[in-house]
Enzyme design. Structure first.
Site, mmCIF file in Angstrom:
data_model
loop_
_atom_site.group_PDB
_atom_site.id
_atom_site.type_symbol
_atom_site.label_atom_id
_atom_site.label_comp_id
_atom_site.label_asym_id
_atom_site.label_seq_id
_atom_site.Cartn_x
_atom_site.Cartn_y
_atom_site.Cartn_z
ATOM 1 N N HIS A 1 10.004 -3.905 4.287
ATOM 2 C CA HIS A 1 10.460 -2.520 4.182
ATOM 3 C C HIS A 1 10.752 -1.959 5.559
ATOM 4 O O HIS A 1 10.152 -2.347 6.540
ATOM 5 C CB HIS A 1 9.489 -1.618 3.412
ATOM 6 C CG HIS A 1 8.096 -1.430 3.950
ATOM 7 N ND1 HIS A 1 7.238 -2.455 4.247
ATOM 8 C CD2 HIS A 1 7.385 -0.287 4.203
ATOM 9 C CE1 HIS A 1 6.070 -1.972 4.659
ATOM 10 N NE2 HIS A 1 6.136 -0.647 4.651
ATOM 11 N N HIS B 1 0.801 -1.232 0.000
ATOM 12 C CA HIS B 1 0.000 0.000 0.000
ATOM 13 C C HIS B 1 0.842 1.294 0.000
ATOM 14 O O HIS B 1 0.434 2.296 0.568
ATOM 15 C CB HIS B 1 -0.946 -0.007 1.208
ATOM 16 C CG HIS B 1 -0.263 0.141 2.533
ATOM 17 N ND1 HIS B 1 -0.807 -0.296 3.711
ATOM 18 C CD2 HIS B 1 0.933 0.681 2.889
ATOM 19 C CE1 HIS B 1 0.002 -0.033 4.709
ATOM 20 N NE2 HIS B 1 1.068 0.564 4.234
ATOM 21 N N GLU C 1 3.690 -4.999 9.093
ATOM 22 C CA GLU C 1 2.376 -4.839 8.446
ATOM 23 C C GLU C 1 1.844 -6.165 7.901
ATOM 24 O O GLU C 1 0.636 -6.349 7.741
ATOM 25 C CB GLU C 1 2.459 -3.816 7.298
ATOM 26 C CG GLU C 1 2.644 -2.380 7.778
ATOM 27 C CD GLU C 1 2.774 -1.369 6.642
ATOM 28 O OE1 GLU C 1 2.705 -0.166 6.934
ATOM 29 O OE2 GLU C 1 2.970 -1.752 5.470
ATOM 30 N N HIS D 1 -1.891 5.270 9.401
ATOM 31 C CA HIS D 1 -0.532 5.743 9.649
ATOM 32 C C HIS D 1 -0.589 7.094 10.357
ATOM 33 O O HIS D 1 -0.179 8.105 9.807
ATOM 34 C CB HIS D 1 0.242 5.871 8.346
ATOM 35 C CG HIS D 1 0.364 4.596 7.567
ATOM 36 N ND1 HIS D 1 -0.675 4.051 6.862
ATOM 37 C CD2 HIS D 1 1.412 3.758 7.383
ATOM 38 C CE1 HIS D 1 -0.274 2.935 6.269
ATOM 39 N NE2 HIS D 1 0.982 2.735 6.573
HETATM 40 C C1 DHB Z 1 6.309 3.542 2.269
HETATM 41 C C2 DHB Z 1 5.707 2.328 2.542
HETATM 42 C C3 DHB Z 1 4.658 2.230 3.454
HETATM 43 O O1 DHB Z 1 4.042 1.069 3.796
HETATM 44 C C4 DHB Z 1 4.193 3.369 4.074
HETATM 45 O O2 DHB Z 1 3.136 3.252 4.910
HETATM 46 C C5 DHB Z 1 4.795 4.605 3.829
HETATM 47 C C6 DHB Z 1 5.867 4.690 2.924
HETATM 48 C C7 DHB Z 1 7.435 3.659 1.288
HETATM 49 O O3 DHB Z 1 7.982 2.648 0.831
HETATM 50 O O4 DHB Z 1 7.781 4.791 0.913
HETATM 51 FE FE FE Z 2 2.470 1.374 5.581
#
Ligand code: DHB
Ligand code: FE
Length: 280
Positions: free
Chosen positions: A193, A12, A240, A59
């Site tokens: 990530h 997302h 997540e 978020h």
């Molecule tokens: C990114 C990924 C995310 O899941 C998020 O909530 C905010 C930023 C990213 O990769 O930039």
């Molecule tokens: Fe996120």
């Protein structure tokens, strides 16, 4: 009777929403990512869900750190896109399904899962980017959506097993709703990530691929994975992924894999995407 017919998993990333909103989906950086969702758009146009039960995380848009519910179900009939700093995304408002959402809240709470009931909130990229990936840019979203927010932002998040069992309770709730509805459940966020700290930029392709395999074939075993392993192997935001277990818990033990896609990178994130159908 309402039925859960299929589950969708998808990442997302906010930059994906910006690429769509700014007409950049055919740019060389983005085209390979959006190509991975072409099948999905055709599939969902044919599948025509009445309602999507959309598991996502907020978020710090609707919930500040003042109050952070572990599981929150959106029972309103409308949810506007949140302003995350650049103005709200130019996407349609989300129409809720208050009757079904209230029924699910009652059934799931009576099965010992304590949900927070939300009658007014805005929805951020965690919810709107998956809608854009699956439906493109319509003037109105083609189905109703029940937002279901999970805390994966402030420690401690719910365990994988809690999420998996909750998915089963959601399925029982949906199937005891006395209206003929085609319901899908989506699990969003992930995959590997990390957005901050010395390991910012971390991607773990081997972990992600194994996560997809285990989610499909052996979710009960995957549900025993502790938080620390998510964070260690998939980065701080990789947690997540526990939300995908809610989606998987609401499906049959054996599922039909309609689509599987994995792409690195989108912004700082490894994007994973699955379409799973219940065979029954
Ligand atoms: C990114 C990924 C995310 O899941 C998020 O909530 C905010 C930023 C990213 O990769 O930039
Ligand atoms: Fe996120």
């Amino acid at each position: 009777m309402a039925r859960i017919t299929a589950g969708v998993a998808t990442s997302h990333v906010p930059a994906i929403g910006a690429a769509i909103d700014q007409g950049k989906t055919r740019d060389p950086y983005w085209a390979p990512l959006f190509d991975g969702y072409e099948f999905s758009k055709r599939w969902i146009a044919a599948a025509k869900p009445d309602v999507v039960f959309l598991v996502y995380n907020d978020h710090a848009s609707a919930f500040s750190l003042d109050i952070v519910p572990t599981f929150a179900i959106g029972c309103a009939d409308r949810f506007e896109p949140a302003d995350e700093g650049w103005g709200p995304r130019p996407v349609p408002d989300v129409n809720g399904a208050p009757e079904l959402a209230s029924h699910i809240a009652q059934s799931v709470i009576e099965s010992d899962f304590d949900l927070t009931i939300i009658n007014n909130m805005k929805v951020d990229h965690g919810l709107t980017v998956p809608l854009s990936l699956m439906f493109g840019q319509p003037n109105a979203w083609p189905c109703k959506v029940i937002p279901f927010a999970v805390n994966v932002v402030l420690y401690p998040p719910p365990s994988g097993n809690r999420c998996y069992q909750l998915g089963k309770a959601i399925r029982r709730a949906v199937t005891s709703f006395d209206h003929d509805l085609n319901v899908q459940i989506w699990g969003t966020g992930g995959m590997s990530h990390q957005l901050q700290g010395p390991r910012a930029g971390l991607i773990n392709k081997a972990f992600d691929q194994q996560y997809l395999d285990r989610l499909i074939s052996n979710p009960a075993d995957l549900a025993t994975m502790p938080h620390l392993q998510y964070v260690r192997e998939a980065g701080s935001e990789g947690i997540e992924l526990v939300m995908w277990l809610i989606m998987r818990g609401a499906l049959d033990e054996r599922v039909v894999v309609r689509h599987r896609f994995y792409h690195v990178p989108a912004s700082n994130t490894a994007v994973g995407h699955l379409i799973l159908e219940n065979p029954t």
